[in-house]
Scaffold this motif. Sequence first.
Motif, PDB file in Angstrom:
ATOM      1  N   THR A  23       0.826  -1.204   0.000  1.00 19.51           N
ATOM      2  CA  THR A  23       0.000   0.000   0.000  1.00 19.51           C
ATOM      3  C   THR A  23       0.860   1.255   0.000  1.00 19.51           C
ATOM      4  O   THR A  23       0.612   2.200  -0.759  1.00 19.51           O
ATOM      5  N   LEU A  27       1.013   3.968  -3.045  1.00 14.27           N
ATOM      6  CA  LEU A  27       0.660   5.362  -2.812  1.00 14.27           C
ATOM      7  C   LEU A  27       1.844   6.291  -3.087  1.00 14.27           C
ATOM      8  O   LEU A  27       1.682   7.392  -3.641  1.00 14.27           O
ATOM      9  N   ALA A 216      -2.859   2.197  -8.147  1.00 14.68           N
ATOM     10  CA  ALA A 216      -3.365   3.037  -7.054  1.00 14.68           C
ATOM     11  C   ALA A 216      -4.488   3.981  -7.488  1.00 14.68           C
ATOM     12  O   ALA A 216      -5.560   3.992  -6.873  1.00 14.68           O
ATOM     13  N   VAL A 222      -6.950   8.833  -4.348  1.00 12.67           N
ATOM     14  CA  VAL A 222      -5.670   9.433  -3.970  1.00 12.67           C
ATOM     15  C   VAL A 222      -5.891  10.819  -3.370  1.00 12.67           C
ATOM     16  O   VAL A 222      -5.242  11.192  -2.379  1.00 12.67           O
ATOM     17  N   VAL A 225      -6.864  10.398   0.212  1.00 10.79           N
ATOM     18  CA  VAL A 225      -5.728  10.107   1.087  1.00 10.79           C
ATOM     19  C   VAL A 225      -4.971  11.385   1.411  1.00 10.79           C
ATOM     20  O   VAL A 225      -4.576  11.618   2.555  1.00 10.79           O
TER      21      VAL A 225
END
Length: 464
Positions: A23, A27, A216, A222, A225
């Motif tokens: 992960t 990212l 991703a 994104v 995040v």
Amino acid sequence: MSGSGIPRIVVAGTASGVGKTTTVVALTRALRARGLEVATFKCGPDYLDPTFHARASGAPCHNLDGWMMGREAVVGTFTRASRGADVALIEGVMGLFDGASADTDDGSAAQVARWLGAPVLAVVDASGMARTIAAIGHGLASFHPEVRVVGLWANRVGSRGHLELLQRACVGTGTPVVGGFPERPELAFPERHLGLVTAQEGGLPPERLEGWGALAPEWCDVDGVLRLAASAGALDGTVPEASVHRAVAPVCRIAVARDEAFHFYYEDNLRRLEALGAELVPFSPVRDGALPPEVHALYLGGGYPEAHAEALARNAPMREAVRAFARAGGPVYAECGGMMYLAQALRTLDGRMHEMVGLVPGVAVMAPRLQALGYVEVETTRRTVLGGAGLRFRGHQFRYSTLEGAPSDGGALRVRRRRGDSTHQEGYGPDNVLASYVHAHWASNPLAAEGFVRSACAFHEGAR
């Protein structure tokens, strides 16, 4: 951006093996594709995951370990190493609240999240799971009032529809599912007995790195995040930054073993040596025929000497160079794999004996099962290359070998295991050599790094 206000997030897990490293790598690559500079960190004493993050980010990955380093060093290291980056990703260790103790968060990712004021993205193995993920998110978010779990990441989903189901289950709970990955065996990272094969050994081919980075934005939000990371706010400015900036002029040269056999080093340890004026010079016990010129100490970290035992034994000129350096009084410090290299021989699992340097009594013998794992507290019982008797520091052991034929007492180190409270002696070699199974973190006592540089400088002065 200043490290004190940098957007940051801890990518923790419900347990080991849920895909935290994948992960963070994915990212990191996705954020870099947007033109962002990403600072990466790893909670705990792990040496392998940081090599993957360093490859993904293009910059060193630093360990943050609350038990070994303490709050001041954790915050200081984070502040220094994240300076200039746009966002920081911090991979957890084991499960979010797992650490050195069953009843505190000491040594855990949760502790680091508290100290850094960082929100937490919890990674879950969601295979065979539906609405229960909402209960898991609720439990993690409510367990500790100072640990802010703000989202979930669902790995091993069966399909895009499965991921959408999990996301619906968490609507309105305060812990949204911001993304997740299906199984991708073709992109899996290879492993062996200590964990992942380090990225420096080819364990992370470029196509796998780019593959996860491309997945991703397809499987996660994104932007979401980044919003979670931006909610971190400013760090507590009362904690001073660790003084580990590079010195203006070198006062000594320390040769550091760096190749496929030896590569387990805490970045913080290396930066402390440089801050004290040491110029670090890499060399390869596998390939080089001689030590670098004009070096005043040797630092042999851990790694996989057992996987390269034949090549190490075959390189007789290097083994003789290391022996000659030590016999001339040169200070030598070796940890775990480095100690195995300094032993008389190394016996691999196939029963073959491979001649090693011979500065440490005994034979390093590989075993099929783990022989030691966990935190340790160390005290020197005599003067060593790290300083005088009574020096205390903390470290970690993780090994599949034992040293047979070494003296059972009289070692230079008194080692107490964090779990079980048992004590034993180790720390082998002549007075100018210190070799043991302990991977030390010198943030636990900066005097150890200072002592090693002093030993190197004293040898330098004496050799003039």
